[in-house]
Design an enzyme around this catalytic site. Structure first.
Site, short mmCIF file in Angstrom:
data_model
loop_
_atom_site.label_atom_id
_atom_site.label_comp_id
_atom_site.label_asym_id
_atom_site.label_seq_id
_atom_site.Cartn_x
_atom_site.Cartn_y
_atom_site.Cartn_z
N TYR A 41 -12.12 -1.79 -4.19
CA TYR A 41 -12.69 -2.04 -2.86
C TYR A 41 -14.23 -1.97 -2.87
CZ TYR A 41 -8.33 -2.24 -0.11
OH TYR A 41 -7.13 -2.61 0.45
N LYS B 85 0.83 -1.20 0.00
CA LYS B 85 0.00 0.00 0.00
C LYS B 85 0.88 1.27 0.00
CE LYS B 85 -3.92 -2.25 2.34
NZ LYS B 85 -4.94 -2.12 3.42
N ASN C 253 -1.90 -0.13 6.96
CA ASN C 253 -1.39 -1.42 7.44
C ASN C 253 -0.51 -2.13 6.40
OD1 ASN C 253 -3.40 -2.12 5.69
ND2 ASN C 253 -4.71 -3.15 7.19
N PHE D 21 -15.59 3.50 6.52
CA PHE D 21 -14.22 3.89 6.20
C PHE D 21 -13.93 3.89 4.70
CE2 PHE D 21 -14.24 -0.68 7.30
CZ PHE D 21 -13.74 -1.24 6.14
N HIS E 152 -2.05 -5.39 1.37
CA HIS E 152 -3.36 -5.99 1.11
C HIS E 152 -3.14 -7.41 0.61
CE1 HIS E 152 -7.26 -6.82 -0.74
NE2 HIS E 152 -6.54 -7.34 -1.73
N GLU F 26 -9.49 -9.78 -8.14
CA GLU F 26 -8.45 -8.78 -7.87
C GLU F 26 -7.25 -8.92 -8.82
OE1 GLU F 26 -7.64 -9.05 -3.67
OE2 GLU F 26 -9.62 -8.24 -3.16
P1 ATP Z 1 -7.08 -5.95 2.96
O1 ATP Z 1 -8.39 -6.18 2.27
O2 ATP Z 1 -6.50 -4.56 2.70
O3 ATP Z 1 -6.09 -7.04 2.73
P2 ATP Z 1 -8.23 -6.96 5.36
O4 ATP Z 1 -8.83 -7.99 4.48
O5 ATP Z 1 -7.42 -7.42 6.52
O6 ATP Z 1 -7.34 -5.96 4.54
P3 ATP Z 1 -10.73 -5.56 5.22
O7 ATP Z 1 -11.81 -5.78 6.22
O8 ATP Z 1 -10.88 -6.17 3.87
O9 ATP Z 1 -9.35 -5.99 5.91
O10 ATP Z 1 -10.54 -3.99 5.08
C1 ATP Z 1 -9.85 -3.46 3.96
C2 ATP Z 1 -8.96 -2.34 4.42
O11 ATP Z 1 -9.77 -1.29 4.90
C3 ATP Z 1 -8.03 -2.68 5.59
O12 ATP Z 1 -6.83 -3.29 5.20
C4 ATP Z 1 -7.78 -1.33 6.17
O13 ATP Z 1 -6.77 -0.64 5.42
C5 ATP Z 1 -9.11 -0.65 5.98
N1 ATP Z 1 -9.98 -0.80 7.16
C6 ATP Z 1 -10.59 -1.90 7.61
N2 ATP Z 1 -11.30 -1.70 8.71
C7 ATP Z 1 -11.14 -0.38 8.99
C8 ATP Z 1 -11.62 0.48 10.01
N3 ATP Z 1 -12.43 0.03 10.99
N4 ATP Z 1 -11.24 1.78 9.98
C9 ATP Z 1 -10.43 2.25 9.00
N5 ATP Z 1 -9.95 1.49 7.99
C10 ATP Z 1 -10.30 0.20 7.99
MG MG Z 2 -9.91 -7.55 2.70
#
Ligand code: ATP
Ligand code: MG
Length: 138
Positions: A49, A9, A112, A57, A115, A126
């Site tokens: 997304y 990211k 974080n 968010f 992804h 994706e």
């Molecule tokens: P990713 O899809 O990025 O691999 P993930 O699958 O662990 O991460 P998801 O639930 O798919 O988590 O959320 C996608 C992304 O949205 C997260 O990686 C994070 O960057 C952001 N995100 C998720 N939850 C929150 C939240 N509560 N507040 C802010 N940002 C969030």
């Molecule tokens: Mg995810």
């Protein structure tokens, strides 16, 4: 053999973590089958997304994901979807297990570092979002 999409990211790229993230993949037996660097538009991040469209968010996340360059990769290996998720750690870096990418380098739940696709169906969507068949190494 399975494939998954990984993204370093904008926070990971800005902080000079490209090499470290790739090292973790390769040293865990994961093969890079495709890779490129790009910057998404806001609309492209929203399309990527789309499953999170209704989440509170969503706007912040898609602004962040289009705020700078990212590295997108197709990872290949046995059970690589789950393996990559394990190497990444939990979404919130504070909840992530020790030794995971997010625990070691993530600064907040949004920023974080990485992804990773979470299932075969999302991996297929994706990968197709960023790569065509000529960009994928056999
Ligand atoms: P990713 O899809 O990025 O691999 P993930 O699958 O662990 O991460 P998801 O639930 O798919 O988590 O959320 C996608 C992304 O949205 C997260 O990686 C994070 O960057 C952001 N995100 C998720 N939850 C929150 C939240 N509560 N507040 C802010 N940002 C969030
Ligand atoms: Mg995810």
């Amino acid at each position: 053999m399975e494939r998954t999409l990984s993204i370093i990211k904008p926070d990971g790229v800005a902080r000079g973590l490209i090499g470290e993230v790739i090292r973790r993949f390769e040293s865990n037996g994961i093969r890079i089958a495709a890779m490129k660097m790009l910057q998404m538009t806001k609309a492209q991040a929203e399309g990527f997304y789309a499953v999170h469209r209704e989440r509170p968010f969503f706007d912040s996340l898609t602004r962040f994901m289009s705020s700078g360059p990212v590295v997108v990769m197709v990872l290949e290996g046995e059970n690589v979807i789950e393996k990559n998720r394990t190497l990444m750690g939990a979404t919130d870096p504070r909840q992530a297990a020790e030794g995971t990418i997010r625990r070691d380098f993530g600064t907040e739940i949004e920023k974080n570092v990485v992804h990773g696709s979470d299932a075969p169906e999302t991996a297929a969507f994706e990968i197709g979002y960023f790569f065509n068949r000529f960009e994928m190494m056999a």
